[in-house]
Design an enzyme around this catalytic site. Structure first.
Site, short mmCIF file in Angstrom:
data_model
loop_
_atom_site.label_atom_id
_atom_site.label_comp_id
_atom_site.label_asym_id
_atom_site.label_seq_id
_atom_site.Cartn_x
_atom_site.Cartn_y
_atom_site.Cartn_z
N HIS A 151 0.84 -1.19 0.00
CA HIS A 151 0.00 0.00 0.00
C HIS A 151 0.89 1.26 0.00
O HIS A 151 0.65 2.20 -0.76
CB HIS A 151 -0.90 -0.02 1.25
CG HIS A 151 -1.71 1.22 1.46
ND1 HIS A 151 -2.82 1.53 0.71
CD2 HIS A 151 -1.58 2.23 2.37
CE1 HIS A 151 -3.34 2.68 1.14
NE2 HIS A 151 -2.61 3.12 2.15
N LYS A 268 -10.10 12.02 6.98
CA LYS A 268 -10.39 10.72 7.58
C LYS A 268 -11.23 10.78 8.85
O LYS A 268 -11.57 9.73 9.39
CB LYS A 268 -9.08 10.00 7.90
CG LYS A 268 -8.37 9.46 6.67
CD LYS A 268 -7.06 8.82 7.02
CE LYS A 268 -6.37 8.22 5.83
NZ LYS A 268 -6.90 6.91 5.43
N SER A 272 -15.54 6.68 10.69
CA SER A 272 -14.82 5.41 10.55
C SER A 272 -15.76 4.34 11.07
O SER A 272 -16.58 4.59 11.94
CB SER A 272 -13.52 5.41 11.37
OG SER A 272 -12.78 6.59 11.14
#
Lengths: 442, 442
Positions: A151, A268, A272
């Site tokens: 990643h 972000k 979540s």
């Protein structure tokens, strides 16, 4: 490791044991009697600890009232029947293990103590279908790591970096602090966020963002914490790992690319998602495996991250998957499409190394801390665990089975994460699911 | 702004009012009757809300028992007498204002209601000297911004960046999430952390770190929170600002330079310190001032960060200082040396813009969230608010009054942060102190 019971096998791993909860004996259940993951059930308006077993949910408080537990198991069940699991997570492993052993004993079909327990079924069991589950604990702190080398390298290449891997990547598990307030249990819609981004023409804009992504991660819930200024040595970390969940680190990439000076923030922290069931480290003991082999020439871990036991059995062989269904797919009766299939054992750093590193400066972890692995992408294209990798950051669309294409997630797209640990000679341990659908920006 | 009571003046700002607590009338007190900051006092083993007044601490629970409050003030005092201030912080401003008005009324020397309250002095007051104070609230989340353009530019130059200011800096208030578990109230030693760093010879090392720094910041405690996916518009932010504290964001620069890929992590999460008293936004209303003027040519804030009212009165004129004393200075009877003198009004972004930005993507703030301004460095050398700037990251030592030199903080060095707001026609509002001393690595 210090406490062998944390990582070694015991009677609760015996694949031959069946439960009087029939659905727990099905081949395809995520929740056989060998799993016994913990969560929080709302029942008659009251929240309390619960355990998934087959297609049922066991109310720990009700089982306590029915007299199922004694001694250490009873004390642990009292902690586990609270509205959050934090006090239970904080117990020494011997106590949480005592409750698991007692639950296993009460739920088994062939045991002397299982037979009388069966009479309590109506009092202690609730069908999982329709049960209301909450976050397993008050999430004290949330730290997200970046431990997949695949990643990280792909991201570096997309950014056009000459060396796509940050210099520190092979020396320490890179991490940042996330936001706890916006973590939700699997289920509710994820509202597409507004945010600021830099457009191709160089202008800076604000509005509903386009580049919406998911990230498939494995989450660790910390059990016992450590005192401030008292690091956890890597050879003792196993006693601090309570259990694991699925974690979708939804990401607004439009925001992230522009804002990121001191790490991820608004890209972000809008939402979540975690799966409701915490699969204990004890249930996963059979699936411990050797840490990912470091390519020749990579630096050896510095002493605070080096442990023979951790290298030998610090990784977890857990298969992880992401499934996507669009509005169109659902309305036409098509099933969801699997868009990612990866494995946690490919991570460059172990959870043991993450916890040892996190506390190496004296930072104190708390029972109920959530630690994310970072996006669990493997080497193969099919194991890319976010859209950014699959579409080269929106440059090339992927095509779904029904012909729809996606550069990013669109409104109505639902992502379901799944996980399971399989090994010959053991019952398969499943994680349930972590589900969320993109709702239009408000 | 939406609620004029949050930013406008009222009777509690009247400088002519004196208190029957004599020490509150001294010219040099931080805590005149016009201040009334909130904290948590431990008394007879029980924690509860308290207010600083002169050299005394008022136990809100004891005042409640003595029948000081009625109506909204009584309900607010009940919330404020809990072991943490979170429930009190969560109240609408009208309720917290009612308690402030009632406290002001009971503590004034010239009021009819102040006179009977004086008879309760022995029951409700505790001398501040020797009082045990705790964190004012459970800190739900901790976000640290980077809003000083001078601090940011100097850092960029030290890193040798061609453009020392990150491209996003003038478009949005840059921030990262910090760690809440290691935030401590003023007082305890700060243990020098171990960590990983890259040495001058290119090797990567682990051990007790050398480059130990403080960072002088202003902290905001959030009052009412917002629902997830419901941003706080900038013109309503004033109602969400509960109050302010001093914040020392202790930093292990050796770690930070090496680890920082996704922002600060172990370089900053071993220990952060806050002052025990939260000075309310209401007490600071007279010291609101125009936001820092943007240099000609800087971009105008995008609409979600633009507010005429915020530009006119969104900054706070608060003088901030850092004082250092070494072991040698203390043992030879020398007083501490003031090493930094700066002002929060120089920040490029206002706290209103920080909160509006933080929630612009739908992130939900909670009562008791701590938001740091980032290091409050001004343009002048004397206003540099961390060692990294003063010593050009350890390249040039500073000399203390007794001839000792420092490139970084050494074991035994104590840093005390102070703050005050001064304006003609108003009583000076002080912040008390935020104290911490470096203890040797363990």
């Amino acid at each position: 490791m210090a406490d062998v019971t944390t990582t070694s096998l015991n009677a609760t791993h015996d694949a031959s044991v069946r439960s009087w909860v029939d659905s727990a004996n099905a081949d395809d259940t995520d929740f056989p009697i060998q799993n016994l993951p913990y969560g929080i059930l709302e029942r008659d308006g009251r929240r309390g600890g619960a355990v998934a077993i087959g297609d049922q949910v066991l109310d720990i408080g009700a089982a306590l009232d029915a007299g199922w537990f004694e001694g250490a198991a009873r004390r642990a069940a009292e902690a586990a029947s609270a509205p959050t699991l934090n006090a239970f997570m904080a117990l020494p492993p011997a106590d949480t293990h005592a409750l698991r052993a007692a639950l296993f004993d009460r739920l088994r079909a062939d045991g002397t103590s299982g037979d009388p327990a069966r009479a309590d079924a109506a009092k202690v069991l609730v069908p999982a279908a329709g049960a209301t589950l909450h976050l397993p604990c008050r999430i004290e702190g949330y730290t997200d790591f970046l431990t997949s080398i695949h990643h990280t390298e792909r991201h570096g290449k997309l950014k056009g970096l000459k060396d796509p891997l940050p210099p520190a990547f092979k020396y320490l598990p890179v991490a940042y602090h996330g936001r706890t307030s916006s973590i939700r249990v699997s289920g509710p819609d994820v509202v597409r966020p507004h945010g600021q981004w830099k457009a191709a023409d160089g202008s800076v804009q604000f509005g509903a963002i386009e580049a919406m992504d998911f990230e498939l991660e494995l989450g660790l819930f910390v059990g016992q914490g450590n005192a401030q200024a008292s690091p956890i040595p890597i050879d003792q970390v196993a006693d601090y790992l309570f259990g694991f969940c699925l974690l979708n680190d939804w990401s607004a990439k439009s925001i992230q690319w522009w804002e990121q000076v001191l790490g991820p923030f608004l890209g972000k922290n809008f939402h979540s998602s975690v799966s409701p069931w915490v699969v204990t480290a004890e249930a996963l003991a059979p699936f411990r495996t050797a840490a990912c082999a470091r390519p020749e020439g990579d630096p050896a871990p510095l002493p605070h991250l080096a442990s023979e036991a951790d290298q030998r059995q610090g990784a977890f062989d857990i298969q992880l998957e992401a499934w996507l269904s669009s509005d169109t797919m659902r309305s036409s009766g098509d099933g969801p499409a699997r868009i990612s299939q990866t494995n946690a054992k490919t991570l460059y750093w172990t959870f043991g190394q993450m916890v040892a590193h996190h506390t190496s400066n004296g930072c104190n972890l708390l029972p109920g801390d959530l630690i994310g692995s970072g996006t669990v992408s493997g080497e193969a294209r099919s194991s890319m665990a976010c859209m950014t990798e699959m579409t080269s950051a929106g440059a090339e669309a992927i095509t779904l089975p029904n012909g729809e294409t996606r550069k990013w997630l669109m409104d109505g797209d639902e992502i379901v994460l799944r996980g399971k640990a399989e090994k010959a000679g053991f019952r398969t341990i499943g994680f349930g699911e972590c589900r969320g659908r993109i709702a239009p920006a408000r």
